[in-house]
Design a protein around this motif. Structure first.
Motif: not given
Ligand code: NFS
Length: 626
Positions: A259-261, A294-296, A333-335, A442-445, A471-474, A513-515, A549-554
């Motif tokens: 997740g993220h936090e 896993v993830c951020c 997020q991203c789960i 940056v960003g997702c895979d 940063t992030g999943c990149a 991470s992405c933040v 990129w995959m998520s709206e956050k990106a």
């Molecule tokens: Ni960023 Fe990080 Fe990964 Fe993409 Fe999801 S975990 S906050 S949104 S998938 S890089």
């Protein structure tokens, strides 16, 4: 589709799925291949509208009679949808940041088991937002900082504190355009309002609000999350660790935190070393708790604590397919919902912890920072109980050395030296051409692309003497191939290698991470302030990309970089291409407005070409093109 058409990304994923103790594990890659019909094209170019019940309306740009029932044309619909994507992404960072501030305040008041670790950064942050630090205890100062930043979420008028860190000309531009964010939550509400049926119907006006919301994310919420997490959990410094599924251990209780936090993960990290927990481990014959991200979430605890990362976004199901994970603990997020189905095929317990994010089939243990340690221990005890149930499993012998921890403070210190920490050496090396420029990947895979885009792009850039920040999943995907290790310097061009070899840096710097993309904003601002590279961010030989990129956050991140003056390349698709007018605005006109614009690329070589051209053009404009 049939099985042979399944294109599974990463060698590790392929190896695990081939050897998994349970047959027929279905992952997102299989679902992509298994879609019985072509993916629904509704919405693909951003010109489908379902914002009211007269529709849905699908608009094909250029077909004159194709406007919505209300008369909305392709540009209105594309801009409205784009603004909502930015809102979704920004809101995720904002809610994450809110959680960080709440935990920060609880910590400062002695109501949570964390500490204010970095007192120096606390004072710097306090001063940067106009708080007098004299003769205040760490705790009192932290409360003041936390309360001031917390108030900015609900603020209606005025500006955000961290926005004032941006270069002056940038702040003036935002003011002139009328897009300085007023409050964090207000901008989200306003986007949702303005994109409601029959409100804002001018694409440019809508895109300005999207920009304002993105700025409230990057120079607001995300920066708040990063800065306060650093103060609370420690500002990252270079740290060695490992990434990829092979970090799972045979003789320990494997707990993946996804997740993220950072709040939850930090608590699990503390609990994992608790004598009571270690005693429980012993009882079931385990040597301890192996906490892997896993993830951020992974990036957060890798950066600050050196915990290993088990997987990026596209590995989350495969990590469980090993059959070697006792518990996967998730927050937000991203789960993928499917982790629940994969977990059910094994002894693995999926534990949701945020009341904002429940999943059918998961155990829910509501996390509360006030009782963080108790809850973390309860979670670990459940995982320990699962250890004796671990059956047949397969852990690949695959993990890669990485060096992470490149906060903007670290870059200062690494490249600038301990006693004269500054960005001057970096700027000098850019001016003299040893380093051509800086590129963020940056960003997702994402399953949309079948190649390891990040890696190919990164390799090409470092070979061209471009310093790469990730940063992030990149970052995780690049880490899997070894580029986050100083040993990879031999793949860098001669200039870059010379500069980085001297200080023992890898050719690609993991910034979190992405933040933590907010760290890149701060680093860019520091480069401007240091001098020699122009007066504003848009003049820097710098560029960004999110190739998978995959998520709206990106998208929210991309927009705050563009609005900060950075050229940003996304691909292989971008959700406004159904409108020629909005495409022209995003890909061209934004360059006149902000000094940076969006770009679209499909293949790695296209990404590289745009990125290198952007850097070369900036060098030319600066007159340092030698
Ligand atoms: Ni960023 Fe990080 Fe990964 Fe993409 Fe999801 S975990 S906050 S949104 S998938 S890089």
């Amino acid at each position: 589709g049939n099985e042979s058409e399944v294109l599974i990304q990463t060698e590790t994923n392929r190896e695990v799925l081939k050897n998994a103790p349970v047959e027929n594990i279905v992952t997102a890659a299989h679902r992509v291949a298994g879609r019985s019909v072509e993916p629904c094209l509704f919405g693909q170019g951003g010109t489908c509208c379902r914002n009211c019940n007269m529709g849905p309306c699908q608009i094909i740009d250029g077909v004159e009679q194709m406007i919505g029932v209300c008369g909305a044309d392709a540009s209105t619909v594309a801009a409205r949808n784009f603004a909502r994507i930015v809102a979704g992404g920004a809101a995720s960072h904002m809610d994450h940041a809110r959680g960080v501030v709440m935990a920060f305040l609880a910590t400062a008041k002695g109501e949570a088991p964390y500490e204010i670790k970095d007192g120096i950064k606390l004072r710097q942050v306090a001063m940067s937002i106009g708080i007098d630090v004299a003769e205040k205890s760490k705790e009192d100062l932290a409360i003041e900082v936390g309360e001031k930043l917390m108030a900015e979420f609900g603020q209606q008028e005025g500006g955000l504190s961290f926005v004032k860190r941006a270069p002056k000309p940038r702040q003036e531009l935002w003011k002139k355009l009328g897009i300085g964010p007023r409050g964090v939550d207000r901008e989200i509400t306003e986007i949702m309002h303005r994109t409601h049926m029959g409100v804002d119907q001018h694409y440019e006006n809508l895109l300005f609000q999207a920009a304002r919301t993105a700025l409230a994310d990057g120079w607001g919420a995300s920066m708040i999350a990063t800065e306060l997490s650093d103060v609370m959990f420690g500002t990252p410094v270079p740290i060695r660790s490992r990434v990829d599924i092979g970090v799972l251990k045979e003789d320990e209780v494997n707990v993946t935190v996804h997740g993220h936090e950072p709040i939850l993960a930090e608590a699990l990290g503390m609990a994992a070393r608790d004598p009571e927990i270690l005693e429980e481990c012993k009882k079931v014959g385990a040597k301890g708790i192996n906490l892997a991200g896993v993830c951020c979430t992974g990036n957060e605890i890798l950066m600050r604590k050196g915990f290993p990362i088990a997987g990026s976004f596209i590995q989350q199901e495969v990590v469980l397919a090993t059959g070697a994970v006792e518990a996967m603990v998730v927050d937000v997020q991203c789960i993928m919902q499917n982790v629940s189905r994969v977990a059910e095929q094994f002894h693995t317990e999926l534990i949701t912890t945020s009341d904002k994010a429940k999943i059918p089939g998961a155990t829910h243990i509501s996390f509360d920072e006030h009782r963080a340690l108790d809850i973390a221990k309860e979670i670990l005890k459940r995982a320990i109980k699962k250890f004796p149930e671990r059956g047949k499993h397969f852990v690949p012998v695959r993990s890669m050395d990485v060096v992470a921890g490149f906060s903007h403070e670290t870059i200062n210190y690494m490249l600038g030296g301990r006693f004269r920490a500054s960005y001057k050496p970096l700027n000098d090396n850019i001016i003299n051409g040893r380093i051509r420029g800086v590129a963020a990947i940056v960003g997702c895979d994402n399953y949309r692309v079948t190649e390891e885009m990040h890696v190919e792009i990164a390799k090409e850039l470092i070979a061209n003497d471009v310093l790469v920040l990730v940063t992030g999943c990149a970052a995780t995907s690049i880490g899997r191939t070894g580029l986050l290790s100083p040993e990879a310097l031999d793949q860098a061009g001669p200039g870059l290698r010379e500069v980085l070899e001297a200080v023992g840096c890898p050719p690609v710097l993991h910034m979190g991470s992405c933040v933590d993309n907010s760290r890149i904003l701060i680093a860019a601002t520091e480069m401007v302030r240091t001098g020699g590279l122009g007066e504003d961010i848009y003049q820097l030989p710098a560029v960004g990309a999110a190739p998978q990129w995959m998520s709206e956050k990106a998208v929210a991140i991309g927009q705050y970089f563009v609005s900060s003056g950075v050229d940003v390349v996304f691909g292989p698709t971008f959700p406004i291409t159904g409108s020629k007018v909005v495409s022209d605005y995003c890909f061209n006109k934004m360059k006149d407005v902000y000094g940076g614009s969006w770009h679209l690329a499909k293949k790695p070589s296209e990404f590289v070409n745009i990125m290198v051209d952007t850097i070369n053009q900036a060098r030319k404009d600066l007159g340092i093109d030698k």
